[in-house]
Design a protein around this motif. Structure first.
Motif, PDB file in Angstrom:
ATOM      1  N   ILE A  61      -3.092  -7.539  16.137  1.00  0.00           N
ATOM      2  CA  ILE A  61      -3.670  -7.711  15.765  1.00  0.00           C
ATOM      3  C   ILE A  61      -2.840  -6.296  14.774  1.00  0.00           C
ATOM      4  O   ILE A  61      -2.604  -6.333  13.675  1.00  0.00           O
ATOM      5  CB  ILE A  61      -5.288  -7.610  15.809  1.00  0.00           C
ATOM      6  CG1 ILE A  61      -6.066  -8.672  15.981  1.00  0.00           C
ATOM      7  CG2 ILE A  61      -6.011  -6.186  14.179  1.00  0.00           C
ATOM      8  CD1 ILE A  61      -7.154  -8.098  16.168  1.00  0.00           C
ATOM      9  N   ALA A  62      -2.439  -5.644  15.691  1.00  0.00           N
ATOM     10  CA  ALA A  62      -1.426  -4.241  15.210  1.00  0.00           C
ATOM     11  C   ALA A  62      -0.261  -4.999  14.316  1.00  0.00           C
ATOM     12  O   ALA A  62      -0.250  -4.493  12.994  1.00  0.00           O
ATOM     13  CB  ALA A  62      -1.013  -3.519  16.388  1.00  0.00           C
ATOM     14  N   HIS A  63      -0.023  -5.542  14.792  1.00  0.00           N
ATOM     15  CA  HIS A  63       1.591  -6.838  13.985  1.00  0.00           C
ATOM     16  C   HIS A  63       1.232  -7.000  12.605  1.00  0.00           C
ATOM     17  O   HIS A  63       1.792  -6.505  11.357  1.00  0.00           O
ATOM     18  CB  HIS A  63       2.171  -7.527  14.549  1.00  0.00           C
ATOM     19  CG  HIS A  63       3.718  -8.139  14.209  1.00  0.00           C
ATOM     20  ND1 HIS A  63       4.350  -7.509  13.824  1.00  0.00           N
ATOM     21  CD2 HIS A  63       3.596  -9.588  13.623  1.00  0.00           C
ATOM     22  CE1 HIS A  63       5.269  -8.049  13.317  1.00  0.00           C
ATOM     23  NE2 HIS A  63       4.907  -9.442  13.245  1.00  0.00           N
ATOM     24  N   VAL A  64       0.491  -7.832  12.609  1.00  0.00           N
ATOM     25  CA  VAL A  64       0.047  -8.193  11.231  1.00  0.00           C
ATOM     26  C   VAL A  64      -0.721  -7.186   9.907  1.00  0.00           C
ATOM     27  O   VAL A  64      -0.374  -7.022   8.890  1.00  0.00           O
ATOM     28  CB  VAL A  64      -1.125  -9.651  11.548  1.00  0.00           C
ATOM     29  CG1 VAL A  64      -1.069 -10.174  10.120  1.00  0.00           C
ATOM     30  CG2 VAL A  64      -0.702 -10.675  12.509  1.00  0.00           C
ATOM     31  N   ALA A  65      -1.460  -6.308  10.652  1.00  0.00           N
ATOM     32  CA  ALA A  65      -2.065  -5.361  10.165  1.00  0.00           C
ATOM     33  C   ALA A  65      -0.822  -4.285   9.732  1.00  0.00           C
ATOM     34  O   ALA A  65      -1.054  -4.048   7.861  1.00  0.00           O
ATOM     35  CB  ALA A  65      -2.992  -4.597  11.102  1.00  0.00           C
ATOM     36  N   ALA A  66       0.320  -4.529  10.184  1.00  0.00           N
ATOM     37  CA  ALA A  66       1.158  -3.462   9.455  1.00  0.00           C
ATOM     38  C   ALA A  66       2.259  -4.134   8.481  1.00  0.00           C
ATOM     39  O   ALA A  66       2.807  -3.317   7.911  1.00  0.00           O
ATOM     40  CB  ALA A  66       2.385  -3.117  10.677  1.00  0.00           C
ATOM     41  N   HIS A  67       2.256  -5.803   8.462  1.00  0.00           N
ATOM     42  CA  HIS A  67       2.561  -6.468   7.139  1.00  0.00           C
ATOM     43  C   HIS A  67       1.487  -6.818   5.999  1.00  0.00           C
ATOM     44  O   HIS A  67       1.516  -7.152   5.335  1.00  0.00           O
ATOM     45  CB  HIS A  67       3.342  -7.636   7.461  1.00  0.00           C
ATOM     46  CG  HIS A  67       4.536  -7.178   8.742  1.00  0.00           C
ATOM     47  ND1 HIS A  67       4.298  -6.490  10.071  1.00  0.00           N
ATOM     48  CD2 HIS A  67       5.898  -7.179   7.622  1.00  0.00           C
ATOM     49  CE1 HIS A  67       5.693  -6.577  10.212  1.00  0.00           C
ATOM     50  NE2 HIS A  67       6.213  -6.539   8.938  1.00  0.00           N
ATOM     51  N   THR A  68       0.258  -5.917   5.836  1.00  0.00           N
ATOM     52  CA  THR A  68      -1.273  -6.954   5.181  1.00  0.00           C
ATOM     53  C   THR A  68      -1.020  -4.874   4.603  1.00  0.00           C
ATOM     54  O   THR A  68      -0.993  -4.371   4.789  1.00  0.00           O
ATOM     55  CB  THR A  68      -1.655  -7.468   5.789  1.00  0.00           C
ATOM     56  OG1 THR A  68      -1.797  -6.985   6.996  1.00  0.00           O
ATOM     57  CG2 THR A  68      -1.548  -8.980   5.833  1.00  0.00           C
ATOM     58  N   ARG A  69      -2.318  -5.162   3.624  1.00  0.00           N
ATOM     59  CA  ARG A  69      -2.908  -4.373   3.145  1.00  0.00           C
ATOM     60  C   ARG A  69      -4.378  -4.185   3.474  1.00  0.00           C
ATOM     61  O   ARG A  69      -4.569  -3.130   3.104  1.00  0.00           O
ATOM     62  CB  ARG A  69      -2.127  -4.016   1.251  1.00  0.00           C
ATOM     63  CG  ARG A  69      -1.058  -4.002   1.593  1.00  0.00           C
ATOM     64  CD  ARG A  69      -0.664  -3.570  -0.079  1.00  0.00           C
ATOM     65  NE  ARG A  69      -1.021  -5.005  -1.019  1.00  0.00           N
ATOM     66  CZ  ARG A  69      -2.214  -5.324  -1.726  1.00  0.00           C
ATOM     67  NH1 ARG A  69      -3.226  -3.753  -2.341  1.00  0.00           N
ATOM     68  NH2 ARG A  69      -2.144  -6.785  -2.234  1.00  0.00           N
ATOM     69  N   THR A  70      -5.171  -5.177   2.789  1.00  0.00           N
ATOM     70  CA  THR A  70      -6.494  -5.017   2.062  1.00  0.00           C
ATOM     71  C   THR A  70      -7.134  -6.284   3.236  1.00  0.00           C
ATOM     72  O   THR A  70      -7.793  -5.953   3.111  1.00  0.00           O
ATOM     73  CB  THR A  70      -6.704  -5.313   0.868  1.00  0.00           C
ATOM     74  OG1 THR A  70      -6.448  -6.402   0.746  1.00  0.00           O
ATOM     75  CG2 THR A  70      -6.293  -4.146  -0.127  1.00  0.00           C
ATOM     76  N   ILE A  71      -6.823  -7.093   3.727  1.00  0.00           N
ATOM     77  CA  ILE A  71      -7.351  -7.704   4.887  1.00  0.00           C
ATOM     78  C   ILE A  71      -8.183  -6.864   5.515  1.00  0.00           C
ATOM     79  O   ILE A  71      -7.135  -6.646   6.228  1.00  0.00           O
ATOM     80  CB  ILE A  71      -6.268  -9.399   4.951  1.00  0.00           C
ATOM     81  CG1 ILE A  71      -7.357 -10.262   5.218  1.00  0.00           C
ATOM     82  CG2 ILE A  71      -5.450  -9.801   5.738  1.00  0.00           C
ATOM     83  CD1 ILE A  71      -7.443 -11.758   5.349  1.00  0.00           C
ATOM     84  N   ARG A  72      -8.978  -7.780   5.974  1.00  0.00           N
ATOM     85  CA  ARG A  72      -9.459  -7.210   7.405  1.00  0.00           C
ATOM     86  C   ARG A  72      -9.154  -8.026   8.659  1.00  0.00           C
ATOM     87  O   ARG A  72      -8.637  -9.930   8.173  1.00  0.00           O
ATOM     88  CB  ARG A  72     -11.177  -7.546   7.760  1.00  0.00           C
ATOM     89  CG  ARG A  72     -11.984  -6.487   6.824  1.00  0.00           C
ATOM     90  CD  ARG A  72     -13.602  -6.380   6.784  1.00  0.00           C
ATOM     91  NE  ARG A  72     -13.924  -5.863   8.191  1.00  0.00           N
ATOM     92  CZ  ARG A  72     -13.891  -4.457   8.130  1.00  0.00           C
ATOM     93  NH1 ARG A  72     -14.122  -3.603   7.296  1.00  0.00           N
ATOM     94  NH2 ARG A  72     -14.238  -4.377   9.051  1.00  0.00           N
TER      95      ARG A  72
END
Length: 329
Positions: A61-72
């Motif tokens: 989750i941390a990795h994907v969150a760092a490469h996205t902006r708004t999606i939950r």
């Protein structure tokens, strides 16, 4: 307003691929889902499965969150009996601190593994018995109202990461209702108790600080393609692959062998797992999802790809987003 659509990404490791390939694909999928207007992407905790890369769920989750902006982004879910509530509160408190307002925490009580792996996780069969108490302890850490005197989660305290109860039986429905939490039903692989569990949840729901009315997320398998024949071909390929994965015990069956097994009692049981599957053109898939949402009394649908390849899966979520009327970010 269209019913919210979300995605359960199984972080699949395909033939000839590595876990790194899977992670890159998960980033690409989440970024595209964000552009298309999907509400959230969740990842599930599985262990000792050579085809699934999401065992360290919070790290992914941390990795994907760092490469996205708004999606939950979140867990769908963390198998809480595998962990201490404090550890999970710290992990998801960290995620929420780094990515405010974007993190979900779905909780389940299954091992997410086999018996041998369960022992390797230092878990016993009795671990699940304390699941309700563990959920409350975890909730206390995240809301800043710790149930353990003198113990706080840092980070975590006061982050109020929203909790979701995951389930495939009446147990999770009763717990989610009693605690006033959203309920996500795993109808994409465990369809039998869907109607009874959702009805029980809605009937017994008690409002809470997190949620004032029942909220149901239902899982459904999806393959949307440009033609019916293409979708059905992908669906057959997916069913054959499931035969090898779930019944092969390390063996890969030929298409002919898989088709024969699908006609057996074990194969029919496997087919029943995928009872709720929307397969066809975008219009056909959208029509199915509308009927399924009504059947499941769902406030949100979380779709699971059965497409056999990454390009087909990406095409499927694009076609579905357009047919469903999602608004691009």
């Amino acid at each position: 307003m269209a019913l919210p659509l979300s995605i359960l990404d199984l972080a699949h490791i395909g033939d000839g691929e590595t876990a790194g390939d899977s992670f890159r694909a998960s980033v690409a999928l989440a970024r595209r889902a964000e552009e298309l207007g999907y509400l959230r992407v969740w990842y599930a905790e599985h262990h000792n499965m050579s085809t699934i890369a999401s065992s360290a769920t919070s790290v992914l989750i941390a990795h994907v969150a760092a490469h996205t902006r708004t999606i939950r982004l979140g867990a769908g879910g963390v198998m809480l009996p595998n962990h201490s509530p404090l550890t999970i509160a710290e992990q998801f408190g960290t995620l929420e601190t780094l990515h405010p307002g974007r993190i979900d925490l779905g909780l389940g009580r299954a091992p997410g593994s086999d018996q041998q792996t369960m022992r390797a996780l230092r878990r016993t069969p009795a671990s699940a018995d304390s699941f309700p108490e563990d959920v409350l302890e975890l909730q206390g850490y995240l809301t800043g109202q710790s149930r353990i005197p003198g113990v706080d989660a840092t980070p975590g305290k006061g982050t109020d990461v929203p909790l979701y109860i995951l389930g495939s039986s009446l147990f999770g429905a009763k717990l989610a209702a009693a605690l006033g939490l959203p309920y996500a039903f795993a109808s994409h692989f465990a369809p039998d108790a869907l109607e009874e569990a959702v009805s029980l949840y809605r009937r017994e729901f008690r409002p809470s600080a997190q949620l004032d009315r029942p909220y149901v997320i239902a899982g459904v398998n999806v393959i949307a393609a440009d033609t019916v024949d293409e979708a059905q071909e992908q669906f057959l390929d997916a069913k054959r692959k499931r035969v090898s994965l779930l019944l092969g015990r390390g063996r890969t069956f030929t298409p002919e062998e898989a088709d024969m097994i699908l006609e057996s009692p074990a194969g029919r049981q496997l087919l029943n797992m995928a009872r709720y599957s929307a397969v066809g053109t975008p219009a056909e898939v959208e029509d199915y999802l509308k009927r399924f949402a009504e059947h499941a009394q769902a406030d949100e649908l979380i779709v699971v790809s059965m497409a056999p390849g990454r390009q087909a899966w990406m095409r499927s979520i694009e076609l579905l987003a357009d047919a469903h009327g999602l608004v691009a970010a």
